[in-house]
Design a protein around this motif. Structure first.
Motif, PDB file in Angstrom:
ATOM      1  N   ALA A  94      -2.586   6.446  -4.694  1.00  0.00           N
ATOM      2  CA  ALA A  94      -1.473   7.280  -4.179  1.00  0.00           C
ATOM      3  C   ALA A  94      -0.589   7.729  -5.310  1.00  0.00           C
ATOM      4  O   ALA A  94      -0.671   7.225  -6.426  1.00  0.00           O
ATOM      5  CB  ALA A  94      -0.647   6.493  -3.139  1.00  0.00           C
ATOM      6  N   LYS A  95       0.213   8.706  -4.978  1.00  0.00           N
ATOM      7  CA  LYS A  95       1.152   9.227  -5.985  1.00  0.00           C
ATOM      8  C   LYS A  95       2.236   8.206  -6.248  1.00  0.00           C
ATOM      9  O   LYS A  95       2.684   7.476  -5.371  1.00  0.00           O
ATOM     10  CB  LYS A  95       1.782  10.519  -5.493  1.00  0.00           C
ATOM     11  N   ALA A 103       0.275   5.516   6.057  1.00  0.00           N
ATOM     12  CA  ALA A 103      -0.951   5.048   5.363  1.00  0.00           C
ATOM     13  C   ALA A 103      -2.173   5.855   5.767  1.00  0.00           C
ATOM     14  O   ALA A 103      -3.055   6.167   4.946  1.00  0.00           O
ATOM     15  CB  ALA A 103      -1.174   3.563   5.666  1.00  0.00           C
ATOM     16  N   GLU A 104      -2.198   6.219   7.085  1.00  0.00           N
ATOM     17  CA  GLU A 104      -3.307   7.046   7.551  1.00  0.00           C
ATOM     18  C   GLU A 104      -3.291   8.398   6.890  1.00  0.00           C
ATOM     19  O   GLU A 104      -4.331   8.931   6.503  1.00  0.00           O
ATOM     20  CB  GLU A 104      -3.246   7.168   9.075  1.00  0.00           C
ATOM     21  N   ARG A 105      -2.102   8.976   6.767  1.00  0.00           N
ATOM     22  CA  ARG A 105      -2.024  10.284   6.093  1.00  0.00           C
ATOM     23  C   ARG A 105      -2.460  10.183   4.636  1.00  0.00           C
ATOM     24  O   ARG A 105      -3.207  11.030   4.118  1.00  0.00           O
ATOM     25  CB  ARG A 105      -0.575  10.819   6.188  1.00  0.00           C
ATOM     26  N   LYS A 106      -1.983   9.124   4.002  1.00  0.00           N
ATOM     27  CA  LYS A 106      -2.367   8.956   2.602  1.00  0.00           C
ATOM     28  C   LYS A 106      -3.881   8.744   2.477  1.00  0.00           C
ATOM     29  O   LYS A 106      -4.530   9.258   1.575  1.00  0.00           O
ATOM     30  CB  LYS A 106      -1.627   7.785   1.978  1.00  0.00           C
ATOM     31  N   LEU A 151      -9.000  10.663   1.093  1.00  0.00           N
ATOM     32  CA  LEU A 151     -10.356  10.972   1.521  1.00  0.00           C
ATOM     33  C   LEU A 151     -10.702  12.426   1.250  1.00  0.00           C
ATOM     34  O   LEU A 151     -11.814  12.771   0.793  1.00  0.00           O
ATOM     35  CB  LEU A 151     -10.520  10.632   3.001  1.00  0.00           C
ATOM     36  N   GLN A 152      -9.724  13.315   1.534  1.00  0.00           N
ATOM     37  CA  GLN A 152      -9.959  14.734   1.266  1.00  0.00           C
ATOM     38  C   GLN A 152     -10.145  14.996  -0.221  1.00  0.00           C
ATOM     39  O   GLN A 152     -11.048  15.751  -0.640  1.00  0.00           O
ATOM     40  CB  GLN A 152      -8.790  15.560   1.811  1.00  0.00           C
ATOM     41  N   ALA A 166       0.825  -1.206   0.000  1.00  0.00           N
ATOM     42  CA  ALA A 166       0.000   0.000   0.000  1.00  0.00           C
ATOM     43  C   ALA A 166       0.840   1.227   0.000  1.00  0.00           C
ATOM     44  O   ALA A 166       0.483   2.246  -0.578  1.00  0.00           O
ATOM     45  CB  ALA A 166      -0.939   0.000   1.214  1.00  0.00           C
ATOM     46  N   GLN A 167       1.983   1.219   0.627  1.00  0.00           N
ATOM     47  CA  GLN A 167       2.861   2.376   0.616  1.00  0.00           C
ATOM     48  C   GLN A 167       3.472   2.581  -0.734  1.00  0.00           C
ATOM     49  O   GLN A 167       3.759   3.703  -1.123  1.00  0.00           O
ATOM     50  CB  GLN A 167       3.951   2.207   1.671  1.00  0.00           C
TER      51      GLN A 167
END
Length: 867
Positions: free
Chosen positions: A146-147, A179-182, A187-188, A84-85
């Motif tokens: 993710a980027k 992962a939470e930040r991503k 989400l944002q 996921a990262q």
């Protein structure tokens, strides 16, 4: 009809106000719903929600992992976290049956708060290190994209995936935080995307709502135009009905006038027919009386002639009886005195001469009586002719006077009818002008009412437009305020979410307070709007009621005006009818007075005629008495002379008898002397032979004539001779048919106008009678024989036409057996043409009414109708 129009208008205004109230309530509900915020537990955000445009796509469908599960999966499967990262894999979401149901159900505020607190506690707990639980069950999750990282990291991750190292708690915590930040960033981004989509949806909904509003406004304008057209059509219908009522009233008045005129004309016609019938009846009575008078005179003449014949018969019988007595006495004397033959012969000769002289005197007396009777008949005929001519002249004068009077009456009636037609035309013109003025007035009032109605409708439309504009402005301001508020709330929420998650509860509380304040404000605004709408509705109801009252008052005034006009028209019609009735009564009275005057004049004329007839009857009675007295005096003189003559004859006969007796005695003495002297026997003739030689007239003398009265034969233009032993009565009828009208056949009514004639019936012989018409006119004479006995009587008929003229005709009708009543002959005078003479006609036709015979050469058409 007027009450129906009022009810329809009231219903229309009620529907309009109900529609406006419904629109206001829906707009208020729309404002309340559009200003309400909904909280989504899946994303932890609150968004504006409009129930009118809710769709499944408007609900956020992003599914996140539960904190406990996420931590459990991160501890149990580090390769997955590392993946996921690096390059996160997009896993398709699970079927969100339960989650979709949770998203559609709006949670109550307590549940929302509890969920928010639970999310916050979970997040704080997730940040703390935990023991590695047993590997959880794998589930599909939506992971934001993710980027991309540098290739070196990708390779490292791949290598690590090939040879996974031992998990490090610190690294796991860092990975979890990363992962939470991503996740939060994804989400944002998802929320921003959803917000943009929501804004697009709102814009589309606003555009759609604006299009619907325009379409509704267009429909409303069309509906109002249709209502205006309907109102106009109703007004036109009311005007047409009013005009129709007026036309019906005018037509009814005209029909009443025409009916009155027809009744008057019928009454005048009936009065004329009655007068004509009375005149005809009076004329018929006069003719009947004249015919009865003529019949009575003819009967009187016949009676006088019968008396004369009876007296002559008595005289003749008495003379015959005396002659027979004298003859018997002379015969007896001759038988007793055979000796005095020469004296007797001389006496017989003298007596024969005396008888001859007496016969001559009787013949002269009879000739004188016949001349007197003929002169009397001629005088009576001339007197009857003069009376007939005088009566004909009087009848013609009366007919001329009646014709002149009828002409004057017709002229007066024509003048009166012309005056009535002129008055009716003037009255009709006046009514037409009055109706036209009333129509113009009604048209002007209708136009004024239409203009007032149009102005009122324009005012109402302007007020409604202003109200709608105000509502649109308020809605736009409210929408703008709500949009700005939503933007501010969105920015504030973004700032609060960026600053810290710890202020989420405070923000939510603040939002709840703001929502409560907004709700209170909205309730206040709704109450104010409701109050304003109620005031507007009350004002509109008041204006509507005032308009209805004004309309009802105007209609009441219109009805009162129409009632007054109808009452005036009825009054005028009744006055006109009364006037016509008075005129008809006056006409009737005048006609009755004229009829009474004519009847009085006719009665006076009849009284004069009766007086004349009475005078004539008195004169005839006087003449008859004088004639009777003269005849009695002559009879007495004749009887006295006859007695004196008979006494002289007796004295002479006695003298002759004495002389004859003396002569016979002398002759006997002479014979005795001669016989004695001669003394010779001589044959003596028997006394019967001598008597035979001396009795009777000499051969040179004429035999004695048979005594009696011979009735002179009657002559005339028409004579029917009836020969037979039966008791048959002959009657004659006459139908007038002048030569000027013989080119066409008589009608049935003309053929029924028969006049009964009184022929002179004379019995010339024992079995022969003659029916004589002395003077004939132009027409058809019908001879009818009626058997008055019980058994049928065979009779022979002969018709003589103009027997005294040079061109007289005698027509043998042949023998007929008369059992009842039968037509003997029909003869057309003065032509003398019999109906049975087919050679007098060139053709004939027969139809259902009768038989028509015609002569193409003379143009004669003679039709006899079947009975």
């Amino acid at each position: 009809m007027e009450h129906h129009v009022l009810n329809k208008r009231a219903d229309r205004f009620g529907v309009l106000w109900a529609t406006l109230g419904s629109l206001g309530v829906h707009a208020l509900l729309f404002i309340v719903l559009s200003s309400t915020s909904l909280f989504y537990p899946q994303t932890g955000t609150a968004a504006k929600f409009d129930i009118l445009w809710i769709t499944p796509s408007s609900i956020p469908m992003t599914e996140t992992a539960i904190p406990d599960q996420a931590s459990a999966s991160s501890t149990a499967a580090p390769p997955t976290a590392e993946l996921a990262q690096g390059t996160p894999a997009a896993v398709p979401p699970e079927p969100a049956a339960v989650e979709t149901g949770d998203a559609l159900d709006e949670p109550p505020p307590e549940a929302t708060d509890a969920a928010a607190m639970g999310v916050m506690v979970t997040r704080v707990a997730a940040s703390l290190p935990k023991k590695s639980p047993p590997p959880p069950e794998k589930r599909a999750a939506l992971i934001p994209k993710a980027k991309p990282e540098p290739e070196e990291d990708d390779g490292a991750e791949v290598e690590e995936a090939d040879t996974p190292p031992q998990p490090d708690p610190a690294e796991e915590a860092g990975a979890r935080e990363e992962a939470e930040r991503k996740r939060l960033a994804a989400l944002q981004a998802e929320q921003e995307r959803q917000a943009e989509e929501e804004a697009k949806r709102h814009r589309k909904a606003a555009e759609k709502k604006e299009a619907e509003r325009k379409l509704a406004e267009q429909k409303e304008a069309e509906r109002k135009a249709a209502e205006a057209l309907k109102v106009k059509a109703e007004q036109d219908k009311v005007a047409r009905e009013k005009a129709l009522l007026e036309r019906r009233a005018v037509e009814k008045v005209r029909q009443e006038k025409l009916a009155a005129e027809r009744e008057k004309v019928a009454a005048e016609k009936a009065e004329q027919e009655r007068r004509a019938a009375e005149a005809k009846k009076a004329e018929g009575e006069i003719q009947v009386k004249r015919q009865a008078e003529l019949q009575r005179r003819a009967a009187e003449r016949a009676r006088q002639e019968r008396l004369i014949r009876e007296r002559e018969r008595v005289v003749a019988e008495k003379a015959e009886q005396e002659r027979r007595e004298a003859a018997a006495k002379a015969e007896q004397e001759q038988q007793e005195k055979l000796e005095v033959e020469r004296e007797r012969v001389a006496a017989e000769q003298a007596r024969a001469e005396e008888l001859a002289r007496e016969r001559a005197q009787l013949a002269a007396e009879k000739a004188r009586q016949e001349r007197e009777v003929a002169a009397e008949n001629k005088r009576l005929a001339e007197q009857a002719l003069r009376e007939k001519r005088k009566a004909e002249q009087e009848r013609k004068a009366a007919q001329r006077a009646e014709a002149q009077r009828l002409a004057r009456e017709r002229a007066e009636q024509e003048a009166e009818r012309a005056e009535q037609r002129r008055q009716a035309a003037a009255e009709k013109k006046r009514l037409a002008e009055q109706a036209l003025q009333e129509k113009h007035k009604a048209e002007q009032e209708r136009k004024q009412a239409q203009r007032a109605e149009a102005q009122r409708v324009a005012r109402e439309r302007a007020e409604q437009e202003a109200e709608r504009a105000e509502q649109r402005r308020q809605a736009a301001a409210e929408k703008k305020r709500l949009a700005e508020q939503a933007l501010q709330e969105k920015r504030k929420a973004e700032q609060e979410r960026k600053v810290a998650q710890r202020a989420e509860a405070q923000r939510l509380a603040h939002e709840r307070e703001e929502r409560e304040a907004q709700k209170s404000e909205q309730r206040r605004q709704a109450a104010a709007e409701k109050k304003r709408l109620a005031e507007e509705k009350a004002r509109a109801d008041k204006e509507r009621k005032a308009a209805q009252r004004a309309e009802a008052e105007s209609q009441a005034r219109e009805r009162a005006r129409l009632a007054a006009e109808q009452a005036e028209q009825r009054r005028q019609a009744s006055a006109e009818k009364k006037k016509l009735a008075e005129q008809a009564q006056q006409e009737k009275k005048r006609a009755e007075q004229e009829r009474l005057a004519a009847l009085k004049a006719q009665q006076e004329k009849l009284a004069q005629e009766r007086a004349q007839v009475a005078a004539k009857n008195a004169e005839l009675a006087r003449l008859a008495a004088a004639e009777k007295k003269r005849l009695e005096q002559e009879l007495q003189d004749r009887r006295k002379a006859e007695a004196e003559r008979l006494a002289a004859l007796r004295a002479q006969a006695d003298q002759l008898a004495r002389e004859r007796l003396a002569a016979e005695r002398a002759e006997q003495a002479r014979r005795a002397v001669a016989a004695a002297a001669s003394q010779l026997p001589s044959p003596v003739k028997p006394p019967e032979q001598a008597r035979k030689e001396t009795v009777g007239p000499k051969p040179s003398e004429k035999p004695p004539e048979e005594k009696g009265i011979v009735i002179p034969s009657m002559h005339g233009d028409l004579k029917l001779i009836v020969a037979g032993t039966g008791d048959v009565k002959v009657t004659v009828t006459f139908k007038e048919y002048p030569k000027s009208r013989r080119g066409r056949a008589m009608t049935r009514s003309e053929s029924r106008r028969e006049q009964k004639m009184s022929p002179v019936v004379v019995k010339t012989q024992e079995k022969t009678r003659e029916a004589v018409i002395e003077k004939t006119g132009e027409g058809i004479y019908t001879f009818i024989a009626e058997n008055e006995g019980k058994d049928p009587a065979p009779m022979k008929f002969t018709l003589k036409v103009f027997e005294l003229n040079k061109g007289g005709k005698t027509k043998q009708l042949g023998a007929k057996t008369i059992a009842g009543k039968a037509v003997v002959a029909r003869v057309l005078m003065p032509d003398g043409v019999l109906w049975e003479e087919d050679e007098a006609f060139t053709g004939s036709m027969q139809d259902s009414e009768g038989i028509t015979k015609f002569n193409a050469d003379t143009g004669l058409v003679w039709k006899e109708y079947s009975q």
